[in-house]
Design a protein around this motif. Sequence first.
Motif, PDB file in Angstrom:
ATOM      1  N   GLU A 193       0.866  -1.179   0.000  1.00 15.66           N
ATOM      2  CA  GLU A 193       0.000   0.000   0.000  1.00 15.66           C
ATOM      3  C   GLU A 193       0.903   1.229   0.000  1.00 15.66           C
ATOM      4  OE1 GLU A 193      -3.305   0.190  -0.351  1.00 15.66           O
ATOM      5  OE2 GLU A 193      -3.260  -1.991  -0.616  1.00 15.66           O
ATOM      6  N   VAL A 194       0.942   1.924  -1.122  1.00  8.62           N
ATOM      7  CA  VAL A 194       1.802   3.104  -1.230  1.00  8.62           C
ATOM      8  C   VAL A 194       0.931   4.321  -1.490  1.00  8.62           C
ATOM      9  CG1 VAL A 194       3.820   4.110  -2.338  1.00  8.62           C
ATOM     10  CG2 VAL A 194       3.577   1.611  -2.259  1.00  8.62           C
ATOM     11  N   ASP A 195       0.970   5.251  -0.550  1.00  6.06           N
ATOM     12  CA  ASP A 195       0.209   6.498  -0.661  1.00  6.06           C
ATOM     13  C   ASP A 195       1.019   7.483  -1.504  1.00  6.06           C
ATOM     14  OD1 ASP A 195      -1.143   9.012   0.022  1.00  6.06           O
ATOM     15  OD2 ASP A 195      -2.088   7.785   1.588  1.00  6.06           O
ATOM     16  N   THR A 196       0.337   8.222  -2.395  1.00 10.45           N
ATOM     17  CA  THR A 196       1.083   9.182  -3.219  1.00 10.45           C
ATOM     18  C   THR A 196       1.781  10.234  -2.353  1.00 10.45           C
ATOM     19  OG1 THR A 196      -0.944  10.470  -3.513  1.00 10.45           O
ATOM     20  CG2 THR A 196      -0.359   8.927  -5.272  1.00 10.45           C
ATOM     21  N   ALA A 197       1.245  10.501  -1.147  1.00 12.55           N
ATOM     22  CA  ALA A 197       1.876  11.486  -0.248  1.00 12.55           C
ATOM     23  C   ALA A 197       3.249  11.007   0.219  1.00 12.55           C
ATOM     24  CB  ALA A 197       0.978  11.758   0.951  1.00 12.55           C
ATOM     25  N   ASP A 198       3.442   9.688   0.249  1.00 13.00           N
ATOM     26  CA  ASP A 198       4.719   9.121   0.706  1.00 13.00           C
ATOM     27  C   ASP A 198       5.591   8.671  -0.454  1.00 13.00           C
ATOM     28  OD1 ASP A 198       3.652   9.305   3.317  1.00 13.00           O
ATOM     29  OD2 ASP A 198       2.650   7.372   3.035  1.00 13.00           O
ATOM     30  N   TRP A 199       5.021   8.685  -1.655  1.00 18.18           N
ATOM     31  CA  TRP A 199       5.705   8.141  -2.829  1.00 18.18           C
ATOM     32  C   TRP A 199       6.835   9.059  -3.278  1.00 18.18           C
ATOM     33  CZ3 TRP A 199       6.765   9.578  -7.856  1.00 18.18           C
ATOM     34  CH2 TRP A 199       7.041   8.561  -8.777  1.00 18.18           C
ATOM     35  N   ALA A 200       7.937   8.475  -3.711  1.00 15.94           N
ATOM     36  CA  ALA A 200       8.986   9.240  -4.391  1.00 15.94           C
ATOM     37  C   ALA A 200       9.700   8.311  -5.356  1.00 15.94           C
ATOM     38  CB  ALA A 200       9.970   9.840  -3.400  1.00 15.94           C
ATOM     39  N   PHE A 201      10.265   8.904  -6.373  1.00 15.93           N
ATOM     40  CA  PHE A 201      11.031   8.156  -7.374  1.00 15.93           C
ATOM     41  C   PHE A 201      12.436   8.732  -7.407  1.00 15.93           C
ATOM     42  CE2 PHE A 201      12.585   7.283 -11.664  1.00 15.93           C
ATOM     43  CZ  PHE A 201      12.285   5.935 -11.797  1.00 15.93           C
ATOM     44  N   THR A 202      13.431   7.860  -7.260  1.00 13.42           N
ATOM     45  CA  THR A 202      14.817   8.317  -7.154  1.00 13.42           C
ATOM     46  C   THR A 202      15.694   7.628  -8.187  1.00 13.42           C
ATOM     47  OG1 THR A 202      14.500   8.562  -4.767  1.00 13.42           O
ATOM     48  CG2 THR A 202      16.766   8.600  -5.563  1.00 13.42           C
ATOM     49  N   ILE A 203      16.466   8.394  -8.927  1.00 12.50           N
ATOM     50  CA  ILE A 203      17.521   7.830  -9.779  1.00 12.50           C
ATOM     51  C   ILE A 203      18.842   8.088  -9.073  1.00 12.50           C
ATOM     52  CG2 ILE A 203      18.715   7.898 -12.003  1.00 12.50           C
ATOM     53  CD1 ILE A 203      16.101   8.814 -13.301  1.00 12.50           C
TER      54      ILE A 203
END
Length: 197
Positions: free
Chosen positions: A39-49
């Motif tokens: 369960e991933v909330d967009t408020a907690d989501w991040a994408f990292t390179i």
Amino acid sequence: MSFITRGFGGRSRDRDERLPPGQTLVHDFPVLSAGPTPEVDTADWAFTIHTETGVDHRWTWDDLMALPIEDVSTDIHCVTHWSKLGTSWRGIALDTLFADVETGYDYTMAHSYGGYTTNVPLDDLLDGKAWVAFEFDGEPLPAEHGGPARLIVPHLYFWKSAKWVRGLDMIERDEPGFWEQNGYHLRGDPWKEERYW
Ligand SMILES: Nc1nc2c(c(=O)[nH]1)N[C@H]1C(S)=C(S)[C@@H](COP(=O)(O)O)O[C@H]1N2
Ligand SMILES: [Mo]
């Protein structure tokens, strides 16, 4: 003789040219997950390179939504022999995410919330070949299909399209991810039937 000729010709005409060898069309959308759906909330989501320079390029959900959004219509092919034609997605091209990334490495390891990994050569992510997708069929991507966002790399078998993606690590040499360690091919081109190794 005419019976054999007609039968053979009929089969080859029926076979859709968009279908790679050994694949069968499906009209539903099977769910294939190696573990529970995180369960991933967009408020907690991040994408990292993450690159070898130590510089991290990181996008929150709002950062992602501020980037140019693309509509993608594409065929998808699972190594378990199902293909789905003309699927529609919305997402951000990896070209956009890599625009300011400097790296000398040619390979990536995709990481997902929940721990899944899959290796993808950088060339297979660029030039309009891959997206971080957050909509399927005009709706927010359902959690079981990788929502809030997943990688789609449709020209490779679908196990490369990491669900619940949270980032990419640049790596110097190609290394097997989760399914690749379990016998799946390192690259996975459906047209060459690169299923196992
Ligand atoms: N995080 C994560 N991504 C994943 C998987 C998984 O188990 N976990 N399965 C892969 C496999 S084997 C396939 S075929 C597709 C299935 O995507 P779907 O469930 O949306 O059809 O997701 C791929 N991405
Ligand atoms: Mo798969």
